[in-house]
Motif scaffolding. Structure first.
Motif, short mmCIF file in Angstrom:
data_model
loop_
_atom_site.label_atom_id
_atom_site.label_comp_id
_atom_site.label_asym_id
_atom_site.label_seq_id
_atom_site.Cartn_x
_atom_site.Cartn_y
_atom_site.Cartn_z
N ALA A 1 0.83 -1.20 0.00
CA ALA A 1 0.00 0.00 0.00
C ALA A 1 0.87 1.25 0.00
O ALA A 1 0.55 2.24 -0.67
N THR A 2 1.99 1.21 0.73
CA THR A 2 2.91 2.35 0.74
C THR A 2 3.55 2.54 -0.62
O THR A 2 3.70 3.68 -1.10
N ALA B 1 2.23 1.77 -3.45
CA ALA B 1 1.18 2.34 -4.30
C ALA B 1 1.07 3.85 -4.06
O ALA B 1 0.87 4.62 -5.01
N GLN B 2 1.22 4.28 -2.81
CA GLN B 2 1.18 5.71 -2.50
C GLN B 2 2.37 6.44 -3.14
O GLN B 2 2.22 7.55 -3.64
N VAL B 3 3.54 5.81 -3.11
CA VAL B 3 4.72 6.40 -3.76
C VAL B 3 4.49 6.53 -5.26
O VAL B 3 4.80 7.56 -5.87
N ASP C 1 1.62 6.83 -6.71
CA ASP C 1 0.64 7.90 -6.90
C ASP C 1 1.31 9.27 -6.85
O ASP C 1 0.96 10.18 -7.60
N LEU C 2 2.28 9.39 -5.95
CA LEU C 2 2.99 10.66 -5.77
C LEU C 2 3.92 10.93 -6.95
O LEU C 2 4.04 12.07 -7.43
N GLN D 1 7.91 4.77 6.06
CA GLN D 1 6.81 5.44 6.76
C GLN D 1 7.33 6.43 7.80
O GLN D 1 7.00 6.34 8.98
N ARG E 1 5.55 18.09 -4.91
CA ARG E 1 5.40 16.79 -4.26
C ARG E 1 5.77 16.88 -2.77
O ARG E 1 5.15 16.22 -1.93
N GLU F 1 2.87 18.12 -0.97
CA GLU F 1 1.88 17.04 -0.83
C GLU F 1 2.23 16.12 0.33
O GLU F 1 1.36 15.70 1.10
N VAL F 2 3.51 15.77 0.47
CA VAL F 2 3.96 14.90 1.56
C VAL F 2 3.67 15.57 2.91
O VAL F 2 3.15 14.93 3.84
N THR G 1 0.20 15.34 4.35
CA THR G 1 -0.22 14.08 4.97
C THR G 1 0.15 14.03 6.44
O THR G 1 -0.15 13.03 7.12
#
Length: 234
Positions: A112-113, A115-117, A119-120, A152, A176, A179-180, A183
């Motif tokens: 999942a992490t 996938a987040q990377v 996406d970023l 993480q 980016r 964006e980080v 979160t």
């Protein structure tokens, strides 16, 4: 207390001190930027915060816990991620393998992490089978940041992330980074493009000769005529 509080750091290499009572702090989800002339001690301050440089005096706390005596590896486990300026990817490994190396300390499902990377940094998903050494400078920086995010981290430290990249790539990287931070991850960044970095900074530190010369919000530093004249080229 700030999420990161590095207070009165004094230290250097051998018998020579580079830092002289340097203090840095970052709040949760905040972007703090360190700027200053060459030789000001900016990267040295980052290494001191990360435990790569022993301090003669001063302390480092993270989320209220004193981590001054911890190794860099233990600081990563505590929630620090560090992206050095150079040699920050494994060039003969694929993009995906580089990201997997960032998850090495984890014992849970990291997909999942990843996938987040992706996406970023969508370009990394397209090039995930390609060796990192074949990428452009800006893409390698994305890999390096992505690998740090795989741990993480609660605090992400970036040492000159836009060094050697084009102005367009620099703007994309800064977007980016914003964006980080949104979160909830705290960002501590050394940046040579001082004016652009201060524009996105919640807090700015101007270092000179290993000391805090100016500390304020990014916008206040940009508006300070003395800072502009002395450190930003007018």
């Amino acid at each position: 207390m700030s999420y990161l509080n590095a207070a009165d750091m004094t230290g250097g290499y051998g018998k020579a001190d580079i830092l002289h009572g340097c203090t840095l702090s970052v709040e949760k989800g905040q972007i703090a930027v360190i700027v200053g002339p060459n030789g000001a001690g900016k990267s040295t301050a980052m290494k001191a915060v990360f435990g790569m440089l022993p301090l003669r005096s001063g302390s480092v706390t993270l989320d209220g816990q004193d981590i001054t005596a911890l190794s860099p590896q233990d600081r990563v486990k505590m929630g620090m991620g560090f992206v050095p300026q150079v040699n920050n990817v494994f060039p003969t490994m694929s993009v995906e393998e580089n990201l997997e190396m960032g998850a090495f300390i984890r014992h849970d499902d990291y997909r999942a992490t990843m996938a987040q990377v992706f996406d970023l940094f969508p370009i990394l998903k397209d090039k995930r089978r390609q060796n990192a050494g074949e990428l452009s400078g800006g893409q390698r920086q994305q890999v390096a940041v992505g690998r740090a995010l795989m741990t993480q981290p609660k605090l992400l430290m970036l040492d000159e992330p836009t060094a050697g990249v084009s102005p367009i790539v620099m703007d994309e990287l800064f977007d980016r980074i914003i964006e980080v931070a949104r979160t909830g991850i705290s960002i501590l960044m050394v940046e040579q493009n001082a004016r652009q970095a201060l524009e996105i900074a919640d807090k700015g530190y101007v270092l000179a000769q290993g000391e805090n010369r100016y500390t304020d919000t990014g916008q206040a530093l940009l508006a300070d005529p003395e800072v502009r004249r002395t450190f930003l080229g007018g």
